[in-house]
Design an enzyme around this catalytic site. Structure first.
Site, PDB file in Angstrom:
ATOM      1  N   HIS A  44      -7.293  -4.550  10.164  1.00 48.77           N
ATOM      2  CA  HIS A  44      -7.073  -4.267   8.738  1.00 48.77           C
ATOM      3  C   HIS A  44      -5.808  -4.936   8.203  1.00 48.77           C
ATOM      4  CE1 HIS A  44      -4.754  -0.179   9.450  1.00 48.77           C
ATOM      5  NE2 HIS A  44      -3.901  -1.177   9.364  1.00 48.77           N
ATOM      6  N   ASN A  50      -7.693  -2.642  14.197  1.00 46.82           N
ATOM      7  CA  ASN A  50      -9.076  -3.025  13.864  1.00 46.82           C
ATOM      8  C   ASN A  50      -9.107  -4.249  12.938  1.00 46.82           C
ATOM      9  OD1 ASN A  50      -8.053  -1.953  11.534  1.00 46.82           O
ATOM     10  ND2 ASN A  50      -9.550  -0.295  11.337  1.00 46.82           N
ATOM     11  N   GLU A  85      -9.781  -1.651   5.308  1.00 46.36           N
ATOM     12  CA  GLU A  85     -10.418  -1.444   6.605  1.00 46.36           C
ATOM     13  C   GLU A  85     -11.623  -2.381   6.762  1.00 46.36           C
ATOM     14  OE1 GLU A  85      -8.854   0.279   8.641  1.00 46.36           O
ATOM     15  OE2 GLU A  85      -7.935   2.049   7.736  1.00 46.36           O
ATOM     16  N   ASP A 103       0.819  -1.210   0.000  1.00 44.80           N
ATOM     17  CA  ASP A 103       0.000   0.000   0.000  1.00 44.80           C
ATOM     18  C   ASP A 103       0.856   1.264   0.000  1.00 44.80           C
ATOM     19  OD1 ASP A 103       0.946  -0.506   2.553  1.00 44.80           O
ATOM     20  OD2 ASP A 103      -1.004  -0.710   3.485  1.00 44.80           O
TER      21      ASP A 103
END
Ligand code: F6R
Length: 241
Positions: free
Chosen positions: A138, A136, A143, A67
């Site tokens: 991810h 979380n 996400e 990313d």
């Protein structure tokens, strides 16, 4: 799923680097998918050390990073391009033309993502994908609620991720709000996966990801479906397993 629980940081970094080293020795022209963040830094140091000692050769290795922030030029100190050169690429004998990174400064970000997906296919896919995980759950910048079918594309960062990543910037306001990320499907297509997580603050989400239901609410839970995955955890991250 092969789970390794390291007793300390040195063991964690060595165990993770050993998985990559085995892959490169088995296939010198391996295609590696790489991650940034705090978690893999020690592993990258260990790989650089192995190269220095003549134990590893990266001359045929091809890499694709997961990313990149949109809007940060490659030379920006918080760009993932900069991170990778600083932590790994500048310390090993990888060829610049074999390094693939999404360009955060590209004028056509969507086109950049489409090209990236094609490039991964053109080299025959990723042999080993390294993954860290956010608080979380991810993966990359995928996400919670990202469909498992997603391919490389544009994503909006959640407020939690913006806050977590602000530790690397002068202020929260400076953290880009958008990014490009390999998709969930792109990640799952890797032939093998190295999943590395450390720290007690991720212990609950580690348990959900590895033992809970497979759901887009916890993107990393999809890894339960992958047939060839090695998980490296420290004792803190593994405490609820
Ligand atoms: C970075 C990436 C992210 C990180 C995750 C954990 O390329 O893909 O998903 O792996 O945010 O980051 P750290 O390791 O800093 O806790």
């Amino acid at each position: 799923m092969n789970i390794i629980i390291a007793r300390n940081k040195a063991e964690f970094d060595k165990a993770a680097a050993a998985v990559i080293s085995r892959q490169i020795k088995k296939k010198p022209d391996s295609v590696l998918g790489l991650a940034t963040g705090s978690t893999p830094m020690g592993m990258y140091s260990e790989l650089a050390r192995m190269y220095e000692k003549g134990e590893l050769d990266f001359s045929k290795v091809i890499t694709f990073n997961l990313d990149e922030y949109i809007g940060l030029h490659r030379s920006h100190p918080q760009s993932y391009c900069y991170f990778m050169h600083e932590n790994l690429f500048d310390k090993i004998n990888i060829k610049e033309e074999n390094v693939n990174l999404l360009d955060g400064g590209a004028s056509d970000s969507q086109g950049e993502c489409e090209e990236y997906e094609k490039k991964i296919k053109a080299v025959g896919g990723i042999d080993l994908q390294v993954l860290g995980m956010g608080h979380n759950g991810h993966l990359g910048f995928n996400e919670p609620k990202t469909p498992f079918e997603s391919i490389t594309g544009l994503v909006d960062l959640t407020p939690g991720t913006i806050k977590a990543n602000s530790r690397f910037f002068e202020s929260v306001a400076e953290v880009p709000r958008r990014a490009m990320s390999m998709g969930m499907k792109t990640i799952l297509h890797a032939k093998s996966i190295l999943f590395i997580v450390s720290g007690s603050e991720k212990a609950e989400v580690v348990a959900k990801a590895l033992k809970g239901p497979v759901t887009p609410e916890i993107p990393a839970s999809v890894l339960q479906l992958h047939p060839f995955i090695t998980v490296v955890l420290d004792e803190e991250a593994a405490k609820y397993l």
